[in-house]
Structures are given as C-alpha cells and as structure tokens.
Design a protein around this motif. Structure first.
Motif, PDB file in Angstrom:
ATOM      1  N   UNK A   1       9.214  -9.688  21.587  1.00 22.27           N
ATOM      2  CA  UNK A   1       9.654  -9.037  20.447  1.00 22.27           C
ATOM      3  C   UNK A   1      10.169  -9.899  19.342  1.00 22.27           C
ATOM      4  N   UNK A   2       9.703  -9.825  18.007  1.00 22.47           N
ATOM      5  CA  UNK A   2      10.357 -10.472  16.858  1.00 22.47           C
ATOM      6  C   UNK A   2      10.562  -9.833  15.850  1.00 22.47           C
ATOM      7  N   UNK A   3      11.668  -9.169  15.663  1.00 17.21           N
ATOM      8  CA  UNK A   3      11.962  -8.734  14.312  1.00 17.21           C
ATOM      9  C   UNK A   3      11.865  -9.787  13.047  1.00 17.21           C
ATOM     10  N   UNK A   4      11.179  -9.439  11.929  1.00 16.00           N
ATOM     11  CA  UNK A   4      11.528 -10.110  11.045  1.00 16.00           C
ATOM     12  C   UNK A   4      11.732  -9.408   9.680  1.00 16.00           C
ATOM     13  N   UNK A   5      12.549 -10.132   8.724  1.00 12.02           N
ATOM     14  CA  UNK A   5      12.660  -9.579   7.310  1.00 12.02           C
ATOM     15  C   UNK A   5      12.750 -10.830   6.469  1.00 12.02           C
ATOM     16  N   UNK A   6      11.708 -10.831   5.829  1.00  5.70           N
ATOM     17  CA  UNK A   6      11.930 -12.000   4.601  1.00  5.70           C
ATOM     18  C   UNK A   6      11.906 -13.557   5.360  1.00  5.70           C
ATOM     19  N   UNK A   7      11.084 -13.690   6.207  1.00  4.91           N
ATOM     20  CA  UNK A   7      11.041 -14.720   6.961  1.00  4.91           C
ATOM     21  C   UNK A   7       9.945 -15.971   6.645  1.00  4.91           C
ATOM     22  N   UNK A   8       9.460 -15.838   5.560  1.00  2.92           N
ATOM     23  CA  UNK A   8       8.249 -16.583   5.056  1.00  2.92           C
ATOM     24  C   UNK A   8       8.502 -18.031   5.458  1.00  2.92           C
ATOM     25  N   UNK A   9       9.716 -18.547   5.109  1.00  2.00           N
ATOM     26  CA  UNK A   9       9.895 -19.894   5.355  1.00  2.00           C
ATOM     27  C   UNK A   9      10.023 -20.415   6.732  1.00  2.00           C
ATOM     28  N   UNK A  10      10.110 -19.735   7.739  1.00  2.00           N
ATOM     29  CA  UNK A  10      10.382 -20.147   9.086  1.00  2.00           C
ATOM     30  C   UNK A  10       9.308 -19.486  10.003  1.00  2.00           C
ATOM     31  N   UNK A  11       8.739 -18.725   9.763  1.00  2.00           N
ATOM     32  CA  UNK A  11       7.797 -17.861  10.613  1.00  2.00           C
ATOM     33  C   UNK A  11       6.698 -18.558  11.300  1.00  2.00           C
ATOM     34  N   UNK A  12       6.189 -19.395  10.652  1.00  2.00           N
ATOM     35  CA  UNK A  12       4.832 -20.002  11.030  1.00  2.00           C
ATOM     36  C   UNK A  12       5.541 -21.141  11.926  1.00  2.00           C
ATOM     37  N   UNK A  13       6.528 -21.826  11.736  1.00  2.00           N
ATOM     38  CA  UNK A  13       7.329 -22.897  12.548  1.00  2.00           C
ATOM     39  C   UNK A  13       7.708 -22.015  13.755  1.00  2.00           C
ATOM     40  N   UNK A  14       8.241 -21.019  13.731  1.00  2.00           N
ATOM     41  CA  UNK A  14       8.689 -20.357  15.046  1.00  2.00           C
ATOM     42  C   UNK A  14       7.579 -19.969  15.657  1.00  2.00           C
ATOM     43  N   UNK A  15       6.587 -19.427  15.208  1.00  2.00           N
ATOM     44  CA  UNK A  15       5.199 -19.150  16.079  1.00  2.00           C
ATOM     45  C   UNK A  15       4.570 -20.348  16.895  1.00  2.00           C
TER      46      UNK A  15
ATOM     47  N   UNK B   1      10.085  -4.236   6.555  1.00  2.00           N
ATOM     48  CA  UNK B   1      10.015  -4.140   4.902  1.00  2.00           C
ATOM     49  C   UNK B   1      10.301  -5.033   4.116  1.00  2.00           C
ATOM     50  N   UNK B   2       9.637  -6.365   4.656  1.00  2.00           N
ATOM     51  CA  UNK B   2       9.992  -7.629   3.864  1.00  2.00           C
ATOM     52  C   UNK B   2       9.223  -7.458   2.497  1.00  2.00           C
ATOM     53  N   UNK B   3      10.270  -8.242   1.469  1.00  2.00           N
ATOM     54  CA  UNK B   3       9.650  -8.181   0.116  1.00  2.00           C
ATOM     55  C   UNK B   3       9.130  -9.535  -0.216  1.00  2.00           C
ATOM     56  N   UNK B   4       8.771 -10.267   1.000  1.00  2.00           N
ATOM     57  CA  UNK B   4       7.996 -11.504   0.440  1.00  2.00           C
ATOM     58  C   UNK B   4       6.748 -11.767   1.279  1.00  2.00           C
TER      59      UNK B   4
ATOM     60  N   UNK C   1       1.814 -11.111   5.485  1.00  2.00           N
ATOM     61  CA  UNK C   1       0.522 -11.693   5.229  1.00  2.00           C
ATOM     62  C   UNK C   1       0.572 -12.927   6.290  1.00  2.00           C
ATOM     63  N   UNK C   2       1.637 -13.650   6.637  1.00  2.00           N
ATOM     64  CA  UNK C   2       1.801 -14.541   7.698  1.00  2.00           C
ATOM     65  C   UNK C   2       1.598 -13.807   8.974  1.00  2.00           C
ATOM     66  N   UNK C   3       2.166 -12.870   9.314  1.00  2.00           N
ATOM     67  CA  UNK C   3       1.752 -12.202  10.566  1.00  2.00           C
ATOM     68  C   UNK C   3       0.381 -11.688  10.560  1.00  2.00           C
ATOM     69  N   UNK C   4      -0.349 -11.320   9.589  1.00  2.00           N
ATOM     70  CA  UNK C   4      -1.911 -11.031   9.491  1.00  2.00           C
ATOM     71  C   UNK C   4      -2.547 -12.320   9.988  1.00  2.00           C
ATOM     72  N   UNK C   5      -2.132 -13.528   9.224  1.00  2.00           N
ATOM     73  CA  UNK C   5      -2.882 -14.859   9.614  1.00  2.00           C
ATOM     74  C   UNK C   5      -2.676 -15.144  11.096  1.00  2.00           C
ATOM     75  N   UNK C   6      -1.489 -14.930  11.543  1.00  2.00           N
ATOM     76  CA  UNK C   6      -1.159 -15.445  13.072  1.00  2.00           C
ATOM     77  C   UNK C   6      -2.003 -14.488  13.964  1.00  2.00           C
TER      78      UNK C   6
ATOM     79  N   UNK D   1      -1.093 -12.382  19.430  1.00  2.00           N
ATOM     80  CA  UNK D   1      -0.304 -11.804  18.527  1.00  2.00           C
ATOM     81  C   UNK D   1      -0.697 -10.381  18.076  1.00  2.00           C
ATOM     82  N   UNK D   2       0.333  -9.330  18.014  1.00  2.00           N
ATOM     83  CA  UNK D   2       0.238  -8.135  17.469  1.00  2.00           C
ATOM     84  C   UNK D   2       1.407  -8.038  16.234  1.00  2.00           C
ATOM     85  N   UNK D   3       1.117  -6.969  15.428  1.00  2.00           N
ATOM     86  CA  UNK D   3       2.105  -6.895  14.361  1.00  2.00           C
ATOM     87  C   UNK D   3       2.347  -5.451  14.017  1.00  2.00           C
ATOM     88  N   UNK D   4       3.482  -4.944  13.607  1.00  2.00           N
ATOM     89  CA  UNK D   4       3.894  -3.871  13.221  1.00  2.00           C
ATOM     90  C   UNK D   4       4.541  -3.956  11.815  1.00  2.00           C
TER      91      UNK D   4
END
Length: 319
Positions: free
Chosen positions: A8-22, A47-50, A54-59, A66-69
C-alpha cells in the motif's frame, strides 16, 4: 505454501518521484515472485492536485500488479492508509511512502520476519538522513513523550513503514474511529510485533508535506487519542494554583497581623489574576480538544470517499 503480498502506497502530489519509486519497487517484487503466490501494489491518491493520478493510471496499464484508488479529496495520510488497508487482500500487507525515504529493498526482509510467526514487523529508524537536528530532536522527544503518557506505548523512532499479517489487517479494519492516529492504532491491536532497524534515506525529490504546523497537529492528535494525561496535567495545575493561592493568602494575613505590613494591592492582584486566568484558559483548551474529538466521533461520517479506481481492488465493506 503460497503466500500473497500487497503493498500500500499513499501518495499526495508525488509526481516527481512516483515513477522512480515504482521502478525500484517493481524490481524488488520481481525477485519475490518466486517465493510468493502473487503481489499487488495499491496506490492511494489522496486528492492530489498534480499529475499523480495520471501516473498511477499509466502504471496500472503497464503493470498488471498495480491497482489504484483515487480519493474524492485530500482526507489526510491516515485516511489514505485506511483506504489501502480496506482494499488489500493478502497474507502480508506492506505500508510504505512513495518518497523513497523508506527503501523498498527492505520489503523481503520484513516479509521474511513476518513469516517467522509475527503479526507486525515495523521498521525502526537507526538514522534519519536529510533532516535537520531540530526535527530529529522534536521527533525523538515526541516518541518518548508518547512512550510515557500512552496506555499502549508506541515503539520509538518508528513511522508507518511496516508489514502486517492478515489478522492484523482484519483487526485494524474494525477500528473505524474518525480521529485516526495510525501509529497508535498499530500498537493498540497488540499481537506479536517485532522491530527491524534500518537507515532512513533522504527524500529523493519533491517537498515534504509535513511542515511543523502539521506535525504539531499530528502530535496533539496522537496524545489526545491515546492518553488522558493532558486532562490530568490540567487537574494538577488547578490544584497547584489553588494551593499556592491559599498559602499566599495565609502569608498575607500573617504579615498584616504580626508585622502590620500593608497589603500591596495592585501588583499582587494583577499577578494572581493573570496566573489564574492563564491556568483556566489552558485547562479549558485541553478540555476543548477532547470535547471536539468526541463531537467529531458522534457524527460518524465516513472516513473517505473513493472517486475512481484502477486495477483489481476489492470494494470497501464495513466490518
């Protein structure tokens, strides 16, 4: 015996790091596929504002694991973790942040310790890279205060990075309180819990969402959720103030009766009024914190709402 895993990975405005994390997490899961029945990664967009969703959708499109909420708004990290726990269905459930301060490479060792018969294996920080001395000091002080005042002491220097057994997750799902302090809830459920020490890295990219104001509010949340010590402090402060006022009154009477010393009215009266007024306001503030939390609980609002889903996540069911 097959053994399933959910991360489980909670994410809030993590555009800069999310793909590298995955990328790092995926590499770790690839090495674990031979020992586990399967692995799922549940990203919870709080509820991210960035472009986090969209990155979670691509992943999710590129990786079947990968699943996303997507929550309907920013409910806070505690609610985001709860949403992930509600959606997880696995023998081992890992909670980890997306900022790469907690290394995904530690997950196999956490799971191995869990399979030894433990229900919770929490990662304890031996060092906190990339943080100021003041933040390290205040963090250490908070954990030690909680250790003293809480009826269910939390482990020191331990965040949310941990792995939970299926029955530990089931127990957490039953705790639907609105004022959530997850570190306290993890300790409260009991079961067999062990520590694994590690070196915490500095944040890879982006800015932390936890400024001192939010950290202070979280500390107040933790103390008032798992201890009545502030109420006892207010009680003892009131008794101390009343006792001092009584003794000082006796002293004033004694000076007048024995030495004929006139009472200096204005300075004495001002000091007493300010002291008593401050003590009363502090006591009312402490009581107000508990009353406000009781009021929030009585409304019984849902902890979160899910706006969108990706991948195979089971629907939330009230325990």
């Amino acid at each position: 015996m097959p053994y399933s895993l959910a991360v489980i990975v909670p994410a809030y405005n993590e555009t800069e790091v999310l793909e590298r994390f995955h990328a790092r997490l995926g590499a770790v899961l690839d090495t674990m596929d031979t020992m586990d029945a399967g692995a799922t990664v549940i990203y919870v967009d709080d509820g991210s504002a960035d472009d986090t969703w969209q990155i979670i959708d691509r992943l999710a499109q590129a990786d079947a694991r990968v699943a996303g909420l997507r929550l309907s708004r920013n409910f806070g990290k505690e609610a985001a973790m709860t949403a992930g726990l509600d959606a997880a269905d696995a023998d081992a459930v890992v909670l980890i942040d997306a900022d790469l301060q907690d290394p995904p490479e530690l997950i196999p060792e956490l799971v191995a310790r869990l399979r030894e018969g433990n229900d919770v294996v929490y990662a304890t920080r031996a060092d906190r890279a990339g943080e100021t001395r003041f933040k390290k000091f205040t963090s250490a002080a908070f954990y030690r205060v909680m250790e003293r005042v809480s009826d269910n002491p939390m482990p020191r220097d331990t965040g949310d990075f941990r792995v939970l057994s299926r029955r530990a997750v089931a127990a957490l799902r039953e705790l639907r309180e609105r004022q959530r302090f997850m570190k306290g809830l993890f300790a409260w459920i009991g079961y067999r819990q062990v520590s694994l020490r590690y070196q915490r890295d500095a944040r890879l990219a982006g800015d932390t969402k936890w400024n001192y104001w939010r950290l202070t509010n979280l500390a107040i949340e933790g103390i008032t959720s798992f201890s009545v010590a502030p109420l006892r402090v207010a009680t003892w402060l009131g008794l101390s103030a009343a006792s001092l006022a009584f003794l000082y009154g006796l002293w004033v009477i004694l000076k007048v009766a024995v030495w004929g010393d006139p009472v200096r009215g204005y300075p004495t009266l001002l000091v007493v009024i300010l002291f008593m007024g401050g003590a009363q306001l502090m006591g009312l503030g402490v009581i107000g914190e508990y009353v406000g939390r009781t009021y929030a609980e009585t409304k019984r609002r849902p902890l979160y709402f899910v706006e969108d889903r990706r991948g195979a996540t089971r629907p939330f069911t009230e325990p």
